[in-house]
Design an enzyme around this catalytic site. Structure first.
Site, mmCIF file in Angstrom:
data_model
loop_
_atom_site.group_PDB
_atom_site.id
_atom_site.type_symbol
_atom_site.label_atom_id
_atom_site.label_comp_id
_atom_site.label_asym_id
_atom_site.label_seq_id
_atom_site.Cartn_x
_atom_site.Cartn_y
_atom_site.Cartn_z
ATOM 1 N N LYS A 73 33.294 30.642 39.511
ATOM 2 C CA LYS A 73 32.537 30.924 38.280
ATOM 3 C C LYS A 73 32.957 30.038 37.099
ATOM 4 O O LYS A 73 32.143 29.755 36.227
ATOM 5 C CB LYS A 73 32.683 32.397 37.882
ATOM 6 C CG LYS A 73 31.916 33.351 38.776
ATOM 7 C CD LYS A 73 31.982 34.775 38.247
ATOM 8 C CE LYS A 73 31.351 35.759 39.198
ATOM 9 N NZ LYS A 73 31.286 37.111 38.680
ATOM 10 N N ASP A 109 26.051 38.710 34.538
ATOM 11 C CA ASP A 109 26.855 39.934 34.733
ATOM 12 C C ASP A 109 26.730 40.885 33.540
ATOM 13 O O ASP A 109 26.389 42.062 33.695
ATOM 14 C CB ASP A 109 28.336 39.588 34.932
ATOM 15 C CG ASP A 109 28.642 39.161 36.363
ATOM 16 O OD1 ASP A 109 27.885 39.539 37.269
ATOM 17 O OD2 ASP A 109 29.642 38.450 36.560
HETATM 18 P P1 NDP Z 1 39.470 40.855 37.620
HETATM 19 O O1 NDP Z 1 40.445 40.736 38.742
HETATM 20 O O2 NDP Z 1 39.156 39.653 36.794
HETATM 21 O O3 NDP Z 1 39.983 42.017 36.606
HETATM 22 C C1 NDP Z 1 40.457 43.258 37.087
HETATM 23 C C2 NDP Z 1 40.739 44.186 35.918
HETATM 24 O O4 NDP Z 1 41.115 45.465 36.443
HETATM 25 C C3 NDP Z 1 41.898 43.723 35.028
HETATM 26 O O5 NDP Z 1 41.641 44.132 33.691
HETATM 27 C C4 NDP Z 1 43.086 44.487 35.608
HETATM 28 O O6 NDP Z 1 44.119 44.693 34.679
HETATM 29 C C5 NDP Z 1 42.423 45.808 35.930
HETATM 30 N N1 NDP Z 1 43.152 46.582 36.933
HETATM 31 C C6 NDP Z 1 43.178 46.361 38.270
HETATM 32 N N2 NDP Z 1 43.956 47.289 38.879
HETATM 33 C C7 NDP Z 1 44.426 48.103 37.895
HETATM 34 C C8 NDP Z 1 45.276 49.255 37.887
HETATM 35 N N3 NDP Z 1 45.779 49.743 39.020
HETATM 36 N N4 NDP Z 1 45.542 49.845 36.701
HETATM 37 C C9 NDP Z 1 45.015 49.358 35.534
HETATM 38 N N5 NDP Z 1 44.209 48.274 35.498
HETATM 39 C C10 NDP Z 1 43.922 47.657 36.652
HETATM 40 O O7 NDP Z 1 38.163 41.465 38.282
HETATM 41 P P2 NDP Z 1 36.657 41.406 37.735
HETATM 42 O O8 NDP Z 1 36.660 41.585 36.273
HETATM 43 O O9 NDP Z 1 35.974 40.240 38.315
HETATM 44 O O10 NDP Z 1 36.028 42.689 38.453
HETATM 45 C C11 NDP Z 1 36.411 44.002 38.061
HETATM 46 C C12 NDP Z 1 35.576 44.990 38.832
HETATM 47 O O11 NDP Z 1 34.218 44.854 38.466
HETATM 48 C C13 NDP Z 1 35.621 44.827 40.354
HETATM 49 O O12 NDP Z 1 35.800 46.084 40.926
HETATM 50 C C14 NDP Z 1 34.242 44.310 40.712
HETATM 51 O O13 NDP Z 1 33.815 44.799 41.959
HETATM 52 C C15 NDP Z 1 33.393 44.900 39.608
HETATM 53 N N6 NDP Z 1 32.182 44.137 39.315
HETATM 54 C C16 NDP Z 1 30.986 44.774 39.389
HETATM 55 C C17 NDP Z 1 29.831 44.117 39.095
HETATM 56 C C18 NDP Z 1 28.541 44.850 39.170
HETATM 57 O O14 NDP Z 1 27.495 44.195 39.048
HETATM 58 N N7 NDP Z 1 28.543 46.145 39.338
HETATM 59 C C19 NDP Z 1 29.824 42.702 38.689
HETATM 60 C C20 NDP Z 1 31.147 42.123 38.606
HETATM 61 C C21 NDP Z 1 32.271 42.830 38.919
HETATM 62 P P3 NDP Z 1 45.298 43.594 34.499
HETATM 63 O O15 NDP Z 1 44.759 42.569 33.533
HETATM 64 O O16 NDP Z 1 46.416 44.383 33.954
HETATM 65 O O17 NDP Z 1 45.582 43.024 35.858
#
Ligand code: NDP
Length: 293
Positions: A73, A109
């Site tokens: 991306k 998105d």
């Molecule tokens: P990223 O890996 O870029 O970000 C993940 C985020 O989740 C970070 O803020 C991370 O925090 C947080 N996180 C993960 N695990 C934990 C935890 N155990 N406790 C607290 N915070 C946590 O992923 P994306 O932003 O690309 O995607 C996020 C979600 O969105 C995914 O599940 C994906 O499937 C979904 N999604 C859905 C879409 C839709 O159209 N419905 C489109 C795009 C994504 P930290 O910074 O601390 O690691």
């Protein structure tokens, strides 16, 4: 009129690595079928070092457009001719339109999220206060689109403070919304002024579908809209909102609408969103929640 069959197909698809689990093919193929279009959506594995050649192939094969998912991306930016204002602010592109050899980048998105909020939730973000859980790629796209749509206040709560603060300063620098960071403590309260609460973390994603963000659900107030972007018809996070009588929006809507926006960018036609949602729901009920875009 000639009865000769035309075999030429218009090509679209997604480049990702891995790509096999990406569900967008189901949505787009359902739409092409519904509108009797001789178009095809291909799910293609492209390794990080091969993106340049893959983008050249988009031109060479005259593909009408392509989606980008992990890990392309950001990397795709240098292979594009033009880019939309919001994708430029987000700093990432998930949809490319091939306009007669000119490759134009968009990010659908956050736009998909906004459309779900407006059309399914009946909520206009203008002037609203938003609490966004998460600061990853999806949270960034959503935060930027909410800000550009006139949200007054965007509060970011993220496990890793540094990443959350970086998103806050990005919103402050690039939009006119006010933004602030809240540290994520266990059982954190949702500020009373919140109109829209969004789980933009990956908490609740398969296989850990019983997990939910560690906040104080008793601090939710009536009138709030609660959104989860985990692509599933329901999640424990949304169940907390529903049990308190709040409007709950699931991540399938966002996924379908972002696909619908891409469909319209490519074909110039209105997308059959109901058919697309039915196809996605049927797919997910077969396989359970999968990784989103
Ligand atoms: P990223 O890996 O870029 O970000 C993940 C985020 O989740 C970070 O803020 C991370 O925090 C947080 N996180 C993960 N695990 C934990 C935890 N155990 N406790 C607290 N915070 C946590 O992923 P994306 O932003 O690309 O995607 C996020 C979600 O969105 C995914 O599940 C994906 O499937 C979904 N999604 C859905 C879409 C839709 O159209 N419905 C489109 C795009 C994504 P930290 O910074 O601390 O690691």
């Amino acid at each position: 009129m000639s009865m000769q069959k035309q075999y030429l197909e218009q090509l679209t698809g997604v480049f990702g690595y891995p790509a096999a689990e990406n569900p967008t093919v189901v949505i787009q193929q359902a739409a092409f079928k519904e509108l009797h279009l001789q178009w095809r959506y291909l799910t293609i594995e492209v390794k990080p070092g091969d993106l340049k050649e893959a983008m050249q192939a988009v031109r060479a094969l005259n593909m009408r457009g392509i989606n980008l998912t992990i890990p392309h991306k950001l990397a795709v930016l240098e292979h594009l001719d033009t880019i939309s204002d919001s994708a430029s602010i987000i700093g990432a592109v998930n949809t490319v339109v091939n306009k007669q050899g000119v490759l134009h980048g968009e990010n659908t998105d956050g736009k998909g999220f906004l459309r779900a909020l407006r059309e399914d939730g009946g909520v206009d973000p203008e002037g609203k206060s938003v609490l966004l859980l998460g600061a990853g790629g999806a949270a960034r796209a959503i935060a930027v689109e909410l800000a550009l749509a006139g949200a007054e206040q965007i509060t970011i709560m993220n496990r890793t403070a540094e990443r959350g603060k970086e998103l806050v300063s990005h919103i402050q620098k690039n939009t006119s919304s006010s933004a602030k960071f809240l540290p994520w403590k266990s059982g954190a309260a949702v500020p009373e002024e919140t109109d829209i609460l969004v789980n933009a973390t990956s908490i609740g994603l398969a296989p850990d579908i019983s997990a939910k963000p560690d906040i104080n659900y008793d601090s939710l107030c009536s009138g709030q809209t609660v959104c989860d972007i985990i692509p599933a018809a329901s999640t424990p996070f949304l169940e907390e909102a529903e049990s308190r009588g709040l409007t709950a929006l699931d991540g399938l809507g966002m996924l379908v609408y972002q696909g619908a926006i891409g469909f319209t960018l490519w074909t110039g036609l209105e997308a059959p969103v109901d058919v697309m949602l039915r196809a996605l729901t049927a797919e997910f009920s077969k396989k359970g929640a999968k990784k989103g875009e």
